[in-house]
Design an enzyme around this catalytic site. Structure first.
Site, PDB file in Angstrom:
ATOM      1  N   GLY A 220       0.833  -1.187   0.000  1.00 21.17           N
ATOM      2  CA  GLY A 220       0.000   0.000   0.000  1.00 21.17           C
ATOM      3  C   GLY A 220       0.870   1.239   0.000  1.00 21.17           C
ATOM      4  CB  ILE A 221       0.183   4.773  -0.570  1.00 19.37           C
ATOM      5  CG1 ILE A 221       1.007   6.053  -0.711  1.00 19.37           C
ATOM      6  CG2 ILE A 221      -1.118   5.059   0.175  1.00 19.37           C
ATOM      7  CD1 ILE A 221       2.211   5.928  -1.591  1.00 19.37           C
ATOM      8  N   GLY A 222       2.342   4.798   1.807  1.00 15.12           N
ATOM      9  CA  GLY A 222       2.625   5.297   3.140  1.00 15.12           C
ATOM     10  C   GLY A 222       4.006   4.914   3.620  1.00 15.12           C
ATOM     11  N   GLY A 223       4.356   5.450   4.786  1.00 12.68           N
ATOM     12  CA  GLY A 223       5.687   5.247   5.328  1.00 12.68           C
ATOM     13  C   GLY A 223       6.027   3.806   5.619  1.00 12.68           C
ATOM     14  CG  MET A 224       4.432   1.710   8.945  1.00 12.55           C
ATOM     15  SD  MET A 224       3.251   1.000  10.087  1.00 12.55           S
ATOM     16  CE  MET A 224       3.652   1.941  11.565  1.00 12.55           C
ATOM     17  CD  GLU A 245      -5.856  -0.637  -4.515  1.00 12.76           C
ATOM     18  OE1 GLU A 245      -6.612  -1.519  -4.093  1.00 12.76           O
ATOM     19  OE2 GLU A 245      -5.692   0.450  -3.935  1.00 12.76           O
ATOM     20  N   GLY A 343      -8.796  -1.153  -2.307  1.00  9.76           N
ATOM     21  CA  GLY A 343      -8.773  -2.598  -2.508  1.00  9.76           C
ATOM     22  C   GLY A 343      -8.219  -3.369  -1.337  1.00  9.76           C
TER      23      GLY A 343
END
Length: 446
Positions: A220-224, A245, A343
């Site tokens: 997914g998107i983001g720092g982690m 996705e 998603g």
């Protein structure tokens, strides 16, 4: 066949093209990176002529010209499939609304909508020798969107990467009403939200330890997720695949580190499959004309049957918070919509059905409010109005900087115990007290 003559016949100015739009129309603005630019500015000039024009799109990467005026809501209404920070501000103004979706179903929505687009307009790459305009890194649902649109306007942007794929990755000039040549603005960029924190890195290490050689990744998107990607790039892992996705910068780093070859994928071998991409110029340059990448419609990438067909599928996503039952909120803060369902559920379900697959929901144990208060992301119950993105029976692994737990098959008291064990120590006693009042805590646990 030479399509240059047809191109000349359909080439008009942005001002001329938007004359197709009438009051009361449904108008699609594209999606993420191919949201219109010159056409948006042209439509803004017609504000006083129009009322009740309903616009559709999502993940806006810059403010829209049609909403620059204070009274824009009297003329236009924005309907978003997935919110960005820009769209959150628009909701607060009363000019935008979220459309709850399961992202994998979006193409079907378009094919069955009671109110199909009167006009669909979006940015594309320049036409190729065969008369096709490539959608760039946003195959997503655009093919389905175009199928029932009464008029289609393409805005050509020379900076749009040409993204190769399987099906529904572009539109032929014969299906286009008008062609507009814009000012070729840079493709909108979406960063990872700053460098990885120590918490991000701690969570990433716990997840990377669970990834086998030959795994197929979704980030997914983001720092982690980006921290996970950085750690994978530095690891000894090999023969990894990608089926995701959203294509993000982290995948570029992993690929350039030689970790991705797709040789173990059960389907789409040797290809990195994605529905849309959003990141930095580095990523767009990597996607451009790269046969290793496969841009595909979202009803394929996010189909549980596609995901589950890939052995050792590893899904890694963020969450806003989670309650002691294992209900995951990944999209709102109470009644305030932050992003969207996207998603995430598709990949949570698909990964668990994959042979050897695992789904990880990752989050920091705490966050700070605007007034500086530290609060736990693991809560007794979700805040009033918060959205359940992933229902409790579907949640697999949950990870914070304090550990990871597998919730599958656990009773309510076992779930409470597991989740409290990875909560911040400062909040564990209070969580136990709440769990006792909820009758999901056994005294023998202490």
């Amino acid at each position: 066949m030479d399509f240059r003559e047809e191109y000349k016949q359909k080439l008009v100015s942005a001002d001329e093209a938007v004359k197709l739009i009438k009051s009361g129309d449904w108008v699609d603005y594209g999606w993420c990176t191919n949201t219109v630019d010159a056409l948006d500015q042209a439509l803004a000039k017609r504000t006083d002529e129009l009322t009740d024009v309903k616009l559709r799109g999502g993940i806006l990467m810059k403010p829209l010209a049609v909403f620059a005026r204070e009274d824009a809501g009297e003329h236009f209404c924005w309907n978003s499939w997935h919110m960005s920070g820009i769209e959150r501000k628009m909701i607060n103004r009363g000019v935008a609304y979220y459309c709850p979706i399961r992202y994998s179903e979006l193409p079907r929505y378009y094919r069955e909508l009671d109110c199909p687009d009167d006009v669909a307009m979006f940015q594309v790459a320049p036409m190729d020798a065969h008369g096709y305009f490539n959608f760039g890194p946003s195959a997503s649902h655009l093919g389905a969107m175009c199928e029932r649109a009464k008029h289609i306007i393409v805005e050509v942007n020379e900076n749009m990467p040409r993204c190769l794929g399987g099906t529904e990755c572009g539109i032929h000039i014969s299906d286009v009403t008008y062609i507009v040549e814009g000012s070729n603005p840079p493709i909108g960029e979406l960063g990872a939200g700053g460098p990885a924190t120590d918490v991000d890195k701690a969570v990433a290490k716990l997840i990377v330890d669970e990834i086998p050689n030959g795994a197929c990744l979704q980030l997914g998107i983001g720092g982690m997720p980006n921290a996970v990607g950085s750690l994978i790039a530095e690891s000894d892992l090999k023969d990894l695949g990608v089926h995701t996705e959203m294509y993000v910068d982290a995948f570029v780093d992993i690929a350039k580190a030689g970790k991705i070859n797709g040789s173990k994928k059960n389907i789409d071998r040797y290809r990195q499959t994605y529905a849309f991409g959003a990141g930095t110029k580095k990523m767009y340059d990597y996607l451009d004309d790269n046969p290793e990448l496969m841009s595909a419609p979202v009803d394929y990438t996010n189909d549980i049957r596609s995901i589950s067909a890939l052995d050792n599928f590893i899904s890694i996503n963020n969450a806003v918070d989670i309650d002691l039952y294992g209900q995951v909120n990944a999209e709102s803060a109470g009644i305030k919509q932050i992003s969207g369902a996207g998603g995430q559920l598709d990949f949570v379900l698909g990964a668990y059905l994959s042979k050897g697959g695992k789904s990880f929901i990752c989050l920091s144990s705490t966050f700070k409010t605007k007034d500086g208060q530290v609060q736990s992301r693991i809560r007794p119950t979700l805040a009033n109005g918060s959205i359940v993105t992933d229902a409790r029976p579907n949640t697999h692994y949950v990870v914070t900087e304090y550990g990871k737990v597998n919730l599958k098959g656990l009773s309510t008291w076992q779930r409470a115990e597991a989740l409290i064990s990875i909560a911040h120590p400062d909040f564990r006693d209070d969580l136990i007290k709440e769990a006792e009042q909820m009758h999901i805590w056994r005294r023998s646990n202490r």
